[in-house]
Scaffold this active site. Sequence first.
Site: not given
Length: 492
Positions: A173, A231, A248, A282, A383
Amino acid sequence: MPELHIDGSWRAAIGGATREIRCPADGSLVATVDEGDERDTEAAIAAARRTFDAGEWPATPAAERGALLLRVADGIERDTEEYARAESLDTGKRIVESRYDMADIVACFRYFGTLAAHDAGRVVDAGSADVASRIVHEPVGVCGLITPWNYPLLQVAWKVAPAIAAGNTFVLKPSELTPHTAILLLRTLIEAGLPAGVANLVLGSGAKAGAPLSSHPDVDLVSFTGGLHTGRAIAASAAVTVKKVALELGGKNPNIVFADADFDTAIDFALTAVFLHSGQVCSAGARLIVQESLHDRFVEELVRRAEQIRLGGPFDEQAETGPLISAAHREKVENYVAAAIVEGAKLRTGGARPESPALADGFYYLPTILDGVAQGSHAVTEESFGPVLTVETFTDEDDAVRIANDTIYGLAGGVFSTDTDKAQRVAARLRHGTIWINDFHPYLPQAEWGGYKQSGIGRELGPGGLGEYVETKHVYHNLRPGPGHWFSGGPA
Ligand code: NAD
Protein backbone atom coordinates in the site's frame (compact mmCIF):
# COMPACT_ATOMS: atom_id res chain seq x y z
CA MET A 1 -6.31 0.04 -17.29
CA PRO A 2 -7.35 -0.25 -13.63
CA GLU A 3 -4.55 0.22 -11.13
CA LEU A 4 -5.12 -2.16 -8.24
CA HIS A 5 -3.37 -5.50 -8.71
CA ILE A 6 -4.86 -8.44 -6.81
CA ASP A 7 -4.34 -12.17 -7.32
CA GLY A 8 -2.65 -11.70 -10.67
CA SER A 9 -5.14 -9.32 -12.26
CA TRP A 10 -5.54 -5.57 -12.60
CA ARG A 11 -8.76 -4.40 -10.96
CA ALA A 12 -10.71 -1.25 -10.27
CA ALA A 13 -11.61 -0.49 -6.65
CA ILE A 14 -14.63 -2.46 -5.39
CA GLY A 15 -16.32 0.77 -4.31
CA GLY A 16 -15.59 2.43 -7.67
CA ALA A 17 -13.83 5.41 -6.05
CA THR A 18 -11.01 7.31 -7.73
CA ARG A 19 -8.45 9.93 -6.65
CA GLU A 20 -6.87 12.78 -8.59
CA ILE A 21 -3.08 12.86 -8.41
CA ARG A 22 -1.76 16.40 -8.85
CA CYS A 23 1.81 17.52 -9.37
CA PRO A 24 2.95 19.50 -6.30
CA ALA A 25 5.07 21.77 -8.52
CA ASP A 26 2.10 23.40 -10.27
CA GLY A 27 -1.09 21.64 -9.20
CA SER A 28 -1.59 20.14 -12.66
CA LEU A 29 -3.54 16.89 -12.96
CA VAL A 30 -1.15 13.95 -13.41
CA ALA A 31 -3.80 11.23 -13.54
CA THR A 32 -6.91 9.88 -11.90
CA VAL A 33 -6.30 6.53 -10.22
CA ASP A 34 -8.45 3.91 -8.52
CA GLU A 35 -8.92 4.44 -4.79
CA GLY A 36 -9.36 1.25 -2.82
CA ASP A 37 -10.71 0.75 0.70
CA GLU A 38 -10.88 -2.05 3.32
CA ARG A 39 -12.67 -4.40 0.92
CA ASP A 40 -9.91 -4.23 -1.67
CA THR A 41 -7.22 -4.71 0.94
CA GLU A 42 -9.05 -7.71 2.41
CA ALA A 43 -9.29 -9.26 -1.07
CA ALA A 44 -5.56 -8.63 -1.55
CA ILE A 45 -4.72 -10.18 1.84
CA ALA A 46 -6.82 -13.26 0.96
CA ALA A 47 -4.95 -13.64 -2.34
CA ALA A 48 -1.56 -13.29 -0.64
CA ARG A 49 -2.59 -15.80 2.06
CA ARG A 50 -3.82 -18.41 -0.47
CA THR A 51 -0.69 -18.04 -2.55
CA PHE A 52 1.60 -18.39 0.44
CA ASP A 53 -0.29 -21.33 1.96
CA ALA A 54 -0.39 -23.19 -1.38
CA GLY A 55 3.32 -23.57 -0.73
CA GLU A 56 4.74 -23.39 -4.23
CA TRP A 57 6.16 -19.86 -4.00
CA PRO A 58 7.82 -20.14 -0.57
CA ALA A 59 9.35 -23.43 -1.74
CA THR A 60 10.86 -21.84 -4.86
CA PRO A 61 14.64 -22.22 -4.65
CA ALA A 62 16.18 -19.04 -3.26
CA ALA A 63 18.49 -18.82 -6.27
CA GLU A 64 15.43 -18.59 -8.56
CA ARG A 65 13.92 -15.84 -6.47
CA GLY A 66 17.26 -14.06 -6.59
CA ALA A 67 17.43 -14.38 -10.38
CA LEU A 68 13.94 -12.89 -10.61
CA LEU A 69 15.06 -9.87 -8.58
CA LEU A 70 18.02 -9.40 -10.91
CA ARG A 71 15.60 -9.36 -13.87
CA VAL A 72 13.50 -6.76 -12.04
CA ALA A 73 16.62 -4.61 -11.61
CA ASP A 74 17.32 -4.89 -15.34
CA GLY A 75 13.72 -3.93 -16.18
CA ILE A 76 13.80 -0.81 -13.99
CA GLU A 77 17.19 0.15 -15.41
CA ARG A 78 15.85 -0.21 -18.96
CA ASP A 79 12.76 1.91 -18.14
CA THR A 80 14.54 4.44 -15.91
CA GLU A 81 13.25 7.48 -17.78
CA GLU A 82 9.63 6.39 -17.56
CA TYR A 83 10.02 5.59 -13.87
CA ALA A 84 11.88 8.82 -13.07
CA ARG A 85 9.33 10.96 -14.89
CA ALA A 86 6.43 9.29 -13.05
CA GLU A 87 8.20 9.81 -9.72
CA SER A 88 8.87 13.48 -10.45
CA LEU A 89 5.30 14.18 -11.52
CA ASP A 90 3.88 12.62 -8.35
CA THR A 91 6.37 14.19 -5.92
CA GLY A 92 7.41 17.40 -7.70
CA LYS A 93 11.06 16.48 -7.15
CA ARG A 94 13.70 17.34 -9.73
CA ILE A 95 14.07 14.78 -12.48
CA VAL A 96 17.80 14.47 -11.76
CA GLU A 97 16.99 13.42 -8.21
CA SER A 98 14.44 10.88 -9.46
CA ARG A 99 17.11 9.44 -11.76
CA TYR A 100 19.48 9.07 -8.79
CA ASP A 101 16.67 7.37 -6.89
CA MET A 102 16.11 4.92 -9.75
CA ALA A 103 19.80 4.03 -9.77
CA ASP A 104 19.58 3.36 -6.01
CA ILE A 105 16.48 1.24 -6.56
CA VAL A 106 18.19 -0.84 -9.25
CA ALA A 107 21.12 -1.34 -6.85
CA CYS A 108 18.71 -2.41 -4.10
CA PHE A 109 17.08 -5.10 -6.29
CA ARG A 110 20.52 -6.31 -7.39
CA TYR A 111 21.73 -6.43 -3.79
CA PHE A 112 18.81 -8.56 -2.58
CA GLY A 113 18.90 -10.61 -5.79
CA THR A 114 22.44 -11.62 -4.93
CA LEU A 115 21.80 -11.99 -1.20
CA ALA A 116 18.78 -14.29 -1.72
CA ALA A 117 20.88 -17.18 -2.92
CA HIS A 118 23.39 -16.81 -0.09
CA ASP A 119 21.09 -16.62 2.88
CA ALA A 120 20.97 -20.37 3.44
CA GLY A 121 21.26 -20.52 7.23
CA ARG A 122 24.00 -22.49 8.99
CA VAL A 123 24.87 -25.73 10.69
CA VAL A 124 25.25 -25.71 14.47
CA ASP A 125 27.36 -28.29 16.26
CA ALA A 126 25.21 -30.26 18.71
CA GLY A 127 28.19 -32.16 20.02
CA SER A 128 27.01 -35.56 18.79
CA ALA A 129 27.24 -37.46 15.54
CA ASP A 130 23.70 -38.69 16.22
CA VAL A 131 22.17 -35.23 15.87
CA ALA A 132 21.84 -33.00 12.83
CA SER A 133 21.30 -29.47 13.98
CA ARG A 134 20.85 -26.50 11.67
CA ILE A 135 19.52 -22.98 11.56
CA VAL A 136 17.25 -22.34 8.57
CA HIS A 137 15.62 -19.17 7.32
CA GLU A 138 12.02 -19.43 6.21
CA PRO A 139 9.68 -16.74 4.91
CA VAL A 140 7.47 -15.04 7.49
CA GLY A 141 4.33 -15.41 5.35
CA VAL A 142 2.01 -12.60 4.25
CA CYS A 143 3.61 -9.17 4.56
CA GLY A 144 1.74 -5.86 4.67
CA LEU A 145 4.01 -3.17 3.23
CA ILE A 146 3.08 0.49 3.81
CA THR A 147 5.21 3.29 2.39
CA PRO A 148 5.42 7.12 2.37
CA TRP A 149 5.56 9.73 -0.40
CA ASN A 150 9.00 11.30 -0.04
CA TYR A 151 11.03 8.57 -1.76
CA PRO A 152 8.09 6.57 -3.07
CA LEU A 153 9.72 3.77 -5.06
CA LEU A 154 12.90 3.65 -2.99
CA GLN A 155 10.89 2.94 0.17
CA VAL A 156 8.85 0.36 -1.75
CA ALA A 157 12.03 -1.30 -3.08
CA TRP A 158 13.55 -1.57 0.41
CA LYS A 159 10.55 -3.70 1.42
CA VAL A 160 9.53 -5.54 -1.76
CA ALA A 161 13.04 -6.76 -2.67
CA PRO A 162 13.80 -8.50 0.68
CA ALA A 163 10.21 -9.77 0.93
CA ILE A 164 10.58 -11.51 -2.44
CA ALA A 165 14.13 -12.66 -1.71
CA ALA A 166 12.89 -14.49 1.38
CA GLY A 167 9.88 -16.08 -0.37
CA ASN A 168 7.03 -14.12 1.20
CA THR A 169 3.84 -12.94 -0.43
CA PHE A 170 2.75 -9.37 0.17
CA VAL A 171 0.20 -6.60 -0.09
CA LEU A 172 1.77 -3.24 -0.91
CA LYS A 173 0.00 0.00 0.00
CA PRO A 174 2.03 2.98 -1.25
CA SER A 175 1.25 6.55 -0.23
CA GLU A 176 -2.03 7.69 -1.73
CA LEU A 177 -0.21 10.84 -2.93
CA THR A 178 2.42 9.05 -5.02
CA PRO A 179 1.12 5.74 -6.46
CA HIS A 180 2.59 5.75 -9.97
CA THR A 181 5.98 4.12 -9.60
CA ALA A 182 4.42 1.33 -7.49
CA ILE A 183 2.05 0.63 -10.40
CA LEU A 184 5.02 0.57 -12.80
CA LEU A 185 6.88 -1.78 -10.46
CA LEU A 186 4.00 -4.27 -10.51
CA ARG A 187 4.28 -4.33 -14.31
CA THR A 188 8.00 -5.00 -14.08
CA LEU A 189 7.51 -7.76 -11.47
CA ILE A 190 4.98 -9.48 -13.71
CA GLU A 191 7.26 -9.18 -16.73
CA ALA A 192 10.08 -10.71 -14.68
CA GLY A 193 7.90 -13.76 -14.02
CA LEU A 194 6.59 -13.28 -10.47
CA PRO A 195 3.72 -15.78 -10.00
CA ALA A 196 0.17 -14.44 -9.58
CA GLY A 197 -0.84 -13.66 -5.99
CA VAL A 198 2.70 -13.08 -4.69
CA ALA A 199 2.63 -9.30 -5.22
CA ASN A 200 -0.64 -7.48 -4.58
CA LEU A 201 -1.08 -3.72 -4.87
CA VAL A 202 -3.81 -1.66 -3.23
CA LEU A 203 -4.10 2.10 -3.58
CA GLY A 204 -5.95 4.37 -1.21
CA SER A 205 -5.78 6.22 2.08
CA GLY A 206 -4.03 4.91 5.16
CA ALA A 207 -7.21 4.90 7.24
CA LYS A 208 -9.14 2.78 4.74
CA ALA A 209 -6.81 0.83 2.45
CA GLY A 210 -3.87 0.74 4.87
CA ALA A 211 -5.44 -0.07 8.24
CA PRO A 212 -6.33 -3.76 7.58
CA LEU A 213 -2.66 -4.52 6.98
CA SER A 214 -1.93 -4.03 10.67
CA SER A 215 -5.17 -5.51 12.05
CA HIS A 216 -6.04 -8.48 9.84
CA PRO A 217 -5.21 -11.87 11.38
CA ASP A 218 -4.03 -13.27 8.03
CA VAL A 219 -1.14 -10.81 7.81
CA ASP A 220 2.04 -12.10 9.49
CA LEU A 221 4.29 -9.06 9.26
CA VAL A 222 3.61 -5.37 8.82
CA SER A 223 6.48 -3.24 7.60
CA PHE A 224 5.81 0.48 7.72
CA THR A 225 7.79 3.57 6.79
CA GLY A 226 6.25 6.90 7.68
CA GLY A 227 5.53 9.27 10.53
CA LEU A 228 5.95 8.50 14.24
CA HIS A 229 2.28 8.88 15.12
CA THR A 230 1.13 6.57 12.33
CA GLY A 231 3.84 4.11 13.33
CA ARG A 232 2.62 4.03 16.93
CA ALA A 233 -0.97 3.38 15.76
CA ILE A 234 0.20 0.58 13.47
CA ALA A 235 2.30 -1.05 16.17
CA ALA A 236 -0.64 -0.90 18.61
CA SER A 237 -3.02 -2.40 16.08
CA ALA A 238 -0.52 -5.11 15.08
CA ALA A 239 -0.03 -6.06 18.74
CA VAL A 240 -3.55 -7.53 18.91
CA THR A 241 -2.55 -10.39 16.60
CA VAL A 242 1.14 -10.27 17.61
CA LYS A 243 2.42 -9.60 14.12
CA LYS A 244 6.06 -9.14 13.35
CA VAL A 245 6.47 -5.37 13.09
CA ALA A 246 9.14 -3.36 11.29
CA LEU A 247 8.95 0.43 11.60
CA GLU A 248 11.07 3.11 9.92
CA LEU A 249 9.86 6.35 11.40
CA GLY A 250 10.85 9.97 11.59
CA GLY A 251 13.98 11.70 12.75
CA LYS A 252 15.18 15.00 14.15
CA ASN A 253 18.70 14.50 13.06
CA PRO A 254 21.61 16.41 14.62
CA ASN A 255 24.41 17.78 12.52
CA ILE A 256 27.34 18.62 14.82
CA VAL A 257 29.88 21.09 13.46
CA PHE A 258 33.07 21.62 15.47
CA ALA A 259 35.07 24.84 15.18
CA ASP A 260 37.94 22.85 13.65
CA ALA A 261 35.78 21.55 10.76
CA ASP A 262 36.78 22.45 7.24
CA PHE A 263 34.57 25.50 6.86
CA ASP A 264 33.53 25.20 3.22
CA THR A 265 32.91 21.47 3.45
CA ALA A 266 30.80 21.84 6.56
CA ILE A 267 28.76 24.66 5.00
CA ASP A 268 28.08 22.69 1.82
CA PHE A 269 26.99 19.61 3.70
CA ALA A 270 24.94 21.54 6.24
CA LEU A 271 22.92 22.95 3.33
CA THR A 272 22.56 19.58 1.60
CA ALA A 273 21.71 17.90 4.89
CA VAL A 274 18.61 20.01 5.44
CA PHE A 275 17.53 21.46 2.09
CA LEU A 276 17.84 18.40 -0.17
CA HIS A 277 14.33 17.60 -1.48
CA SER A 278 13.14 20.63 0.52
CA GLY A 279 13.84 18.82 3.77
CA GLN A 280 11.41 16.00 3.02
CA VAL A 281 13.99 13.39 3.92
CA CYS A 282 13.70 11.22 7.03
CA SER A 283 17.43 11.61 7.65
CA ALA A 284 17.47 15.38 6.99
CA GLY A 285 20.07 17.18 9.10
CA ALA A 286 17.48 19.68 10.29
CA ARG A 287 19.16 20.33 13.62
CA LEU A 288 22.46 22.17 13.34
CA ILE A 289 24.52 21.99 16.53
CA VAL A 290 27.50 24.27 15.99
CA GLN A 291 30.39 25.07 18.34
CA GLU A 292 29.86 28.42 20.02
CA SER A 293 33.06 30.02 18.71
CA LEU A 294 32.11 29.23 15.08
CA HIS A 295 28.42 30.10 15.33
CA ASP A 296 28.31 33.68 14.01
CA ARG A 297 30.53 33.16 10.98
CA PHE A 298 28.93 29.80 10.13
CA VAL A 299 25.31 30.90 10.36
CA GLU A 300 25.98 34.10 8.44
CA GLU A 301 27.41 32.10 5.55
CA LEU A 302 24.59 29.55 5.73
CA VAL A 303 22.02 32.33 5.46
CA ARG A 304 23.84 33.87 2.49
CA ARG A 305 23.95 30.52 0.69
CA ALA A 306 20.38 29.50 1.61
CA GLU A 307 19.06 32.70 0.06
CA GLN A 308 20.59 31.71 -3.26
CA ILE A 309 18.91 28.30 -3.49
CA ARG A 310 16.79 28.22 -6.63
CA LEU A 311 13.34 26.66 -6.36
CA GLY A 312 11.56 25.12 -9.32
CA GLY A 313 9.62 22.23 -10.79
CA PRO A 314 10.87 18.80 -11.84
CA PHE A 315 11.92 19.78 -15.34
CA ASP A 316 13.39 23.21 -14.55
CA GLU A 317 17.11 22.67 -15.12
CA GLN A 318 18.02 25.71 -13.02
CA ALA A 319 16.15 24.48 -9.98
CA GLU A 320 18.11 23.18 -7.02
CA THR A 321 15.16 21.97 -5.00
CA GLY A 322 11.43 21.62 -5.44
CA PRO A 323 8.07 22.08 -3.74
CA LEU A 324 6.57 20.43 -0.69
CA ILE A 325 4.31 17.48 -1.36
CA SER A 326 0.93 19.14 -0.72
CA ALA A 327 -0.86 22.28 0.42
CA ALA A 328 -1.64 20.55 3.73
CA HIS A 329 2.00 19.68 4.32
CA ARG A 330 3.14 23.24 3.55
CA GLU A 331 0.61 24.51 6.06
CA LYS A 332 2.03 22.12 8.65
CA VAL A 333 5.53 23.51 8.02
CA GLU A 334 4.22 27.09 8.23
CA ASN A 335 2.57 26.35 11.57
CA TYR A 336 5.78 24.74 12.84
CA VAL A 337 7.80 27.86 11.97
CA ALA A 338 5.19 30.22 13.46
CA ALA A 339 5.18 28.23 16.72
CA ALA A 340 8.99 28.26 16.84
CA ILE A 341 9.04 32.04 16.52
CA VAL A 342 6.47 32.38 19.30
CA GLU A 343 8.78 30.19 21.41
CA GLY A 344 11.63 32.65 20.83
CA ALA A 345 13.46 31.35 17.75
CA LYS A 346 15.09 34.04 15.61
CA LEU A 347 14.09 33.85 11.95
CA ARG A 348 17.32 34.45 10.00
CA THR A 349 15.95 33.75 6.53
CA GLY A 350 12.92 32.24 4.78
CA GLY A 351 9.79 31.67 6.81
CA ALA A 352 7.56 32.43 3.82
CA ARG A 353 6.37 31.26 0.43
CA PRO A 354 8.43 32.51 -2.53
CA GLU A 355 7.08 35.60 -4.24
CA SER A 356 7.77 34.55 -7.83
CA PRO A 357 4.49 34.29 -9.78
CA ALA A 358 6.00 31.33 -11.68
CA LEU A 359 5.89 29.32 -8.45
CA ALA A 360 2.49 30.50 -7.25
CA ASP A 361 0.58 27.35 -8.21
CA GLY A 362 3.05 24.98 -6.51
CA PHE A 363 3.48 24.22 -2.81
CA TYR A 364 6.82 25.97 -2.43
CA TYR A 365 8.39 27.22 0.79
CA LEU A 366 11.62 29.16 1.14
CA PRO A 367 14.68 27.59 2.76
CA THR A 368 14.36 28.72 6.36
CA ILE A 369 16.87 29.12 9.18
CA LEU A 370 15.77 29.50 12.80
CA ASP A 371 18.59 30.59 15.08
CA GLY A 372 18.78 30.60 18.86
CA VAL A 373 16.24 27.83 19.40
CA ALA A 374 15.97 26.72 22.99
CA GLN A 375 16.76 23.15 23.96
CA GLY A 376 13.59 21.23 24.65
CA SER A 377 11.49 23.65 22.59
CA HIS A 378 9.11 22.14 20.07
CA ALA A 379 11.27 23.42 17.18
CA VAL A 380 14.07 21.17 18.38
CA THR A 381 12.06 18.15 19.42
CA GLU A 382 9.62 17.88 16.52
CA GLU A 383 10.22 16.94 12.91
CA SER A 384 9.05 19.66 10.46
CA PHE A 385 9.79 17.54 7.37
CA GLY A 386 10.27 20.78 5.46
CA PRO A 387 13.16 23.09 4.50
CA VAL A 388 13.72 24.37 8.03
CA LEU A 389 17.05 24.37 9.87
CA THR A 390 17.22 25.03 13.59
CA VAL A 391 20.49 26.23 15.14
CA GLU A 392 21.82 25.42 18.61
CA THR A 393 25.31 25.90 20.01
CA PHE A 394 27.61 23.77 22.16
CA THR A 395 30.74 24.38 24.19
CA ASP A 396 32.75 21.14 24.05
CA GLU A 397 32.64 17.51 22.97
CA ASP A 398 30.56 16.31 25.93
CA ASP A 399 28.10 19.16 25.46
CA ALA A 400 27.71 18.36 21.74
CA VAL A 401 26.96 14.69 22.46
CA ARG A 402 24.53 15.54 25.24
CA ILE A 403 22.56 17.97 23.06
CA ALA A 404 22.53 15.68 20.00
CA ASN A 405 21.23 12.74 22.04
CA ASP A 406 18.56 14.81 23.75
CA THR A 407 15.73 13.63 21.47
CA ILE A 408 13.19 10.84 21.35
CA TYR A 409 14.38 10.10 17.81
CA GLY A 410 17.55 8.29 16.77
CA LEU A 411 17.66 7.89 13.01
CA ALA A 412 20.81 9.62 11.76
CA GLY A 413 23.33 12.36 12.43
CA GLY A 414 26.47 14.07 11.16
CA VAL A 415 29.79 15.14 12.70
CA PHE A 416 32.11 17.66 11.05
CA SER A 417 35.67 17.99 12.34
CA THR A 418 39.21 17.70 11.02
CA ASP A 419 40.15 15.90 14.25
CA THR A 420 39.38 12.32 13.27
CA ASP A 421 39.89 10.91 16.75
CA LYS A 422 37.35 13.33 18.14
CA ALA A 423 34.91 12.70 15.30
CA GLN A 424 35.12 8.95 15.90
CA ARG A 425 34.65 9.39 19.64
CA VAL A 426 31.55 11.51 19.09
CA ALA A 427 30.15 9.12 16.48
CA ALA A 428 30.53 6.26 18.94
CA ARG A 429 28.54 8.12 21.59
CA LEU A 430 25.66 9.28 19.39
CA ARG A 431 22.48 7.26 19.87
CA HIS A 432 21.45 7.35 16.23
CA GLY A 433 21.30 4.55 13.66
CA THR A 434 23.52 6.08 10.98
CA ILE A 435 26.33 8.56 11.61
CA TRP A 436 28.12 10.40 8.86
CA ILE A 437 31.52 11.97 9.53
CA ASN A 438 32.36 14.91 7.27
CA ASP A 439 29.50 13.88 4.98
CA PHE A 440 25.72 13.70 5.07
CA HIS A 441 23.06 11.44 3.52
CA PRO A 442 24.85 8.72 1.56
CA TYR A 443 23.75 5.18 2.32
CA LEU A 444 24.71 1.79 0.94
CA PRO A 445 22.38 -1.10 0.12
CA GLN A 446 24.82 -3.45 1.84
CA ALA A 447 24.83 -1.37 5.05
CA GLU A 448 21.85 -1.56 7.36
CA TRP A 449 19.43 1.32 7.78
CA GLY A 450 17.25 1.90 10.79
CA GLY A 451 16.59 4.02 13.81
CA TYR A 452 17.43 3.93 17.50
CA LYS A 453 14.80 4.88 20.06
CA GLN A 454 11.48 6.06 18.60
CA SER A 455 12.83 6.25 15.05
CA GLY A 456 11.94 2.64 14.47
CA ILE A 457 11.99 -1.08 15.05
CA GLY A 458 14.23 -3.36 12.98
CA ARG A 459 16.58 -2.69 10.12
CA GLU A 460 16.20 -2.26 6.38
CA LEU A 461 18.86 -2.98 3.73
CA GLY A 462 22.00 -5.02 4.40
CA PRO A 463 21.82 -8.65 5.55
CA GLY A 464 19.74 -7.45 8.52
CA GLY A 465 17.09 -6.23 6.07
CA LEU A 466 16.43 -9.79 5.03
CA GLY A 467 16.24 -10.59 8.72
CA GLU A 468 12.94 -8.73 8.95
CA TYR A 469 11.47 -10.97 6.32
CA VAL A 470 12.67 -14.33 7.50
CA GLU A 471 11.78 -16.42 10.48
CA THR A 472 14.93 -17.94 11.89
CA LYS A 473 14.49 -21.53 12.91
CA HIS A 474 16.79 -23.92 14.70
CA VAL A 475 16.30 -27.43 13.36
CA TYR A 476 17.62 -30.04 15.77
CA HIS A 477 17.32 -33.51 14.36
CA ASN A 478 17.98 -36.59 16.46
CA LEU A 479 19.12 -39.12 13.91
CA ARG A 480 18.82 -42.12 16.29
CA PRO A 481 15.43 -41.64 17.88
CA GLY A 482 14.32 -44.12 20.50
CA PRO A 483 12.53 -44.30 23.82
CA GLY A 484 13.90 -44.12 27.32
CA HIS A 485 15.91 -40.94 27.42
CA TRP A 486 14.12 -39.21 30.27
CA PHE A 487 12.16 -41.36 32.61
CA SER A 488 12.91 -44.70 33.97
CA GLY A 489 10.27 -47.39 33.62
CA GLY A 490 9.64 -46.95 29.90
CA PRO A 491 10.37 -49.56 27.27
CA ALA A 492 13.93 -50.85 27.51
P1 NAD B 1 2.44 8.96 7.09
O1 NAD B 1 2.71 8.27 8.37
O2 NAD B 1 1.41 10.02 7.06
O3 NAD B 1 2.00 7.91 5.96
C1 NAD B 1 2.84 6.84 5.54
C2 NAD B 1 1.98 5.75 4.93
O4 NAD B 1 1.13 5.22 5.94
C3 NAD B 1 1.06 6.20 3.80
O5 NAD B 1 1.00 5.19 2.84
C4 NAD B 1 -0.29 6.34 4.51
O6 NAD B 1 -1.38 6.20 3.64
C5 NAD B 1 -0.21 5.18 5.47
N1 NAD B 1 -1.10 5.27 6.65
C6 NAD B 1 -1.53 6.36 7.30
N2 NAD B 1 -2.33 6.00 8.35
C7 NAD B 1 -2.38 4.64 8.35
C8 NAD B 1 -3.02 3.66 9.17
N3 NAD B 1 -3.77 4.00 10.23
N4 NAD B 1 -2.85 2.35 8.88
C9 NAD B 1 -2.09 1.97 7.85
N5 NAD B 1 -1.45 2.84 7.01
C10 NAD B 1 -1.60 4.17 7.28
O7 NAD B 1 3.85 9.49 6.60
P2 NAD B 1 4.17 10.38 5.33
O8 NAD B 1 3.69 11.76 5.60
O9 NAD B 1 3.72 9.67 4.11
O10 NAD B 1 5.77 10.33 5.34
C11 NAD B 1 6.55 11.20 6.06
C12 NAD B 1 7.14 10.53 7.29
O11 NAD B 1 7.85 9.35 6.91
C13 NAD B 1 8.14 11.39 8.00
O12 NAD B 1 7.89 11.36 9.39
C14 NAD B 1 9.49 10.73 7.69
O13 NAD B 1 10.48 10.95 8.65
C15 NAD B 1 9.10 9.30 7.59
N6 NAD B 1 10.08 8.54 6.80
C16 NAD B 1 10.95 7.70 7.46
C17 NAD B 1 11.91 6.99 6.74
C18 NAD B 1 12.90 6.09 7.44
O14 NAD B 1 13.64 5.37 6.76
N7 NAD B 1 12.97 6.06 8.75
C19 NAD B 1 11.97 7.12 5.36
C20 NAD B 1 11.07 7.97 4.73
C21 NAD B 1 10.12 8.66 5.47
